[in-house]
Design an enzyme around this catalytic site. Structure first.
Site, short mmCIF file in Angstrom:
data_model
loop_
_atom_site.label_atom_id
_atom_site.label_comp_id
_atom_site.label_asym_id
_atom_site.label_seq_id
_atom_site.Cartn_x
_atom_site.Cartn_y
_atom_site.Cartn_z
CG ASP A 1 -1.99 1.05 1.23
OD1 ASP A 1 -2.24 1.64 0.16
OD2 ASP A 1 -2.58 1.31 2.29
CG HIS A 2 1.07 4.08 -2.81
ND1 HIS A 2 0.30 4.17 -3.96
CD2 HIS A 2 2.25 3.53 -3.20
CE1 HIS A 2 1.00 3.70 -4.98
NE2 HIS A 2 2.17 3.30 -4.54
CG PHE B 1 -7.84 5.12 1.20
CD1 PHE B 1 -7.81 4.72 2.53
CD2 PHE B 1 -8.16 6.44 0.93
CE1 PHE B 1 -8.09 5.61 3.56
CE2 PHE B 1 -8.45 7.34 1.95
CZ PHE B 1 -8.41 6.91 3.27
CG HIS B 2 -3.46 3.70 -3.63
ND1 HIS B 2 -2.54 4.67 -3.97
CD2 HIS B 2 -4.67 4.26 -3.84
CE1 HIS B 2 -3.17 5.76 -4.37
NE2 HIS B 2 -4.47 5.54 -4.29
N PRO B 3 -4.44 -0.72 -1.50
CG PRO B 3 -6.21 -1.91 -0.52
CD PRO B 3 -5.78 -0.52 -0.90
#
Length: 537
Positions: free
Chosen positions: A299-300, A474-476
């Site tokens: 994630d970021h 919110f980038h899983p």
């Protein structure tokens, strides 16, 4: 006593999840009228006004009507904090609650996938799939499409303070860039967004609605998938609960798992597919060993720096008065413009934490507003937020089920900042943000650092403070990794290794996270998958 199972019939394809990928798949696979498709969605309709008003993401995150309401495990790298972890539970999935930013990533991301053995996933291979869906505001060209379902628009408002940040960044070599999506996103510019006329354009509008009138597509909402049905080493169907009854649908062709990076591995594990030690500890029978399921979670992590400014108009100064709020509402009501049409971030920059790097590894999201945290009230003074995230983290985590109950959320462990390089990049990123804010172009606004705060100066102090304020963007991705090796969950054709009749098609298949936002890469993945499925059939 065994619970009765309602027979829901047979289909060519059963798609699990009507999120970004699922909506694309439903559209493309039902274009052939001879193929019967069942689309299952755990959430409900996207007919909710806050989904469509761009600023409404604030009212969709943390709302059980639209959000799975997940939380991460306690994160040591974030000083023992647990984060809310929004995931869309609604038609359109995360495209109904996300930041709407249209971003492909870098050509090097996809070339890297190919170098890992994923034949057919290099930049030149995937670019046509990005273009296929696109309806770009600038029209058709070598790098963009027109007339597609996925609308890409310019934002409908501007802020002088953000233009000053762009001018200031140029003083440090971060030059304006016309297009973030040509394969090299280095530079600065205003984000393009998935909107149409100031309204969110989610995957349900783009892909699902045009297909709903087709007689060969059946959509079932409020359908909670409990497990896949295996006949030996073939996935033959899906078992789900809807309206209080346990139901089963069979797939003569394939089951397409498009439930996202958190729920796709969860469904696999509840089906007896995954790491034997995880499953046996919970009393789940191991039907197929796949040690990569739930691993490789990436994630970021964004670090929010906040600067108070003087003499600038920001959302803080507008929205903290009754008159300002009324004006904002009228702007949107009559022109679909103004702050209610805003994406969460308007201005972006892609830079390097180390000049020796070949491509940028930092992404900035700059906003003409400031809060203590997402969803909190705006500060009573004018300020901007300069968030920065490491695009290629080395830290990775996992997601695994915690019980045999499909109703219980899985354990999400990101292990943020566990890799030494990620800690170094985090500190460098904050120092770079501070430096940009000292630019001559910004002097008239007299920026004053609020977060992390100027007293945090040493690397050790900054890292400790970052642990207090950093949060997910919110980038899983990555939990059903695609690869050419036996430990990967899916092969490059997205078939689950060792099983027939099952593909995973969502962000979980990314072997490495892309250098940017993730929604449009998922559209591309689903477009490419649809072609592979049709060709195989």
């Amino acid at each position: 006593m065994t619970e009765a199972v309602v027979d829901e019939g047979r289909y060519d394809y059963v798609i699990v999840g009507a999120g970004t990928a699922g909506c694309v798949l439903a559209n493309r696979l039902t274009a052939d009228g001879s193929k019967r498709v069942l689309l299952l969605e755990a959430g409900g309709s996207d007919n909710y006004h806050w989904v469509h008003i761009p600023v409404g993401y604030l009212y969709c995150i943390g709302n059980p009507r639209t959000d799975w309401m997940m939380k991460t495990a306690v994160e040591p790298g974030l000083n023992g904090r647990s984060l809310i972890y929004p995931r869309g539970r609604i038609l359109g999935g995360c495209s109904s609650v996300n930041g709407m930013i249209y971003m492909r990533g870098q050509a090097a991301d996809y070339d890297g996938w190919r170098q890992m053995g994923n034949v057919g996933w290099a930049w030149d291979d995937v670019l046509p799939y990005f273009i296929r869906s696109e309806d770009h505001h600038a029209g058709k060209g070598p790098l963009h499409g027109a007339g597609g379902e996925w609308k890409v628009a310019r934002q409908r408002l501007s802020w002088d303070i953000l233009e000053a940040v762009q001018d200031g960044a140029a003083e440090f070599g971060v030059m304006p860039r016309e297009d973030f999506n040509d394969g090299n996103n280095e530079g600065s510019g205003f984000f393009e967004v998935n909107q149409s006329g100031g309204v969110r354009w989610n995957a349900a509008k783009a892909f699902l609605r045009p297909a709903l009138g087709r007689p060969n597509l059946r959509l079932v909402t409020q359908a909670m998938t409990e497990c896949l049905v295996l006949d030996g080493k073939r996935v033959a169907g899906v078992r789900y609960r809807q309206a209080g009854a346990l139901r089963e649908a069979r797939a003569d062709g394939e089951v397409l798992l498009a439930a996202g990076s958190i729920n796709s591995p969860k469904i696999l594990e509840h089906s007896g597919i995954g790491r034997p030690d995880v499953l046996r500890d919970l009393g789940i029978e191991v039907l197929h060993e796949s040690t990569g399921v739930g691993e490789n979670l990436q994630d970021h992590l964004q670090i929010r720096t906040v600067f108070k400014v003087t003499g600038a108009t920001t959302l803080n100064t507008i929205a903290n008065s009754a008159f300002g709020k009324a004006r904002i509402a009228l702007q949107y009501a009559f022109a679909r413009s103004g702050p209610m049409s805003m994406a969460p971030s308007q201005f972006g920059m892609f830079t390097k934490s180390d000049p020796a790097l070949e491509t940028p590894d930092l992404e900035y999201h700059v906003q003409p507003l400031s809060t203590d945290r997402l969803g909190a009230g705006l500060h009573p003074y004018p300020a901007i937020t300069v968030s920065v995230c490491n695009l290629r983290p080395e830290s990775s985590g996992s997601v695994h089920v915690r019980s045999r109950s499909p109703d219980e959320q899985p354990e999400i462990r990101l292990n943020y900042l566990s890799a030494p390089r990620d800690r170094d990049v985090a500190v460098t990123a904050v120092r770079q943000a501070r430096r940009i804010m000292t630019a001559k172009a910004l002097e008239r606004y007299r920026p004053e650092e609020i977060l992390p705060g100027p007293i945090h100066e040493t690397d050790e102090a900054l890292l400790e403070r970052i642990g207090d304020i950093a949060t997910t963007i919110f980038h899983p991705v990555g939990t059903c990794r695609m690869g050419a090796d036996d430990a990967s969950v899916v092969a490059p054709d997205l078939r689950v290794r060792g099983l027939g009749g099952l593909r995973v098609i969502d962000a979980s298949i990314m072997p490495r996270i892309v250098s940017g936002n993730t929604a449009s890469p998922v559209v591309m993945i689903a477009e490419k998958a649809a072609d592979m499925i049709r060709n195989a059939a």
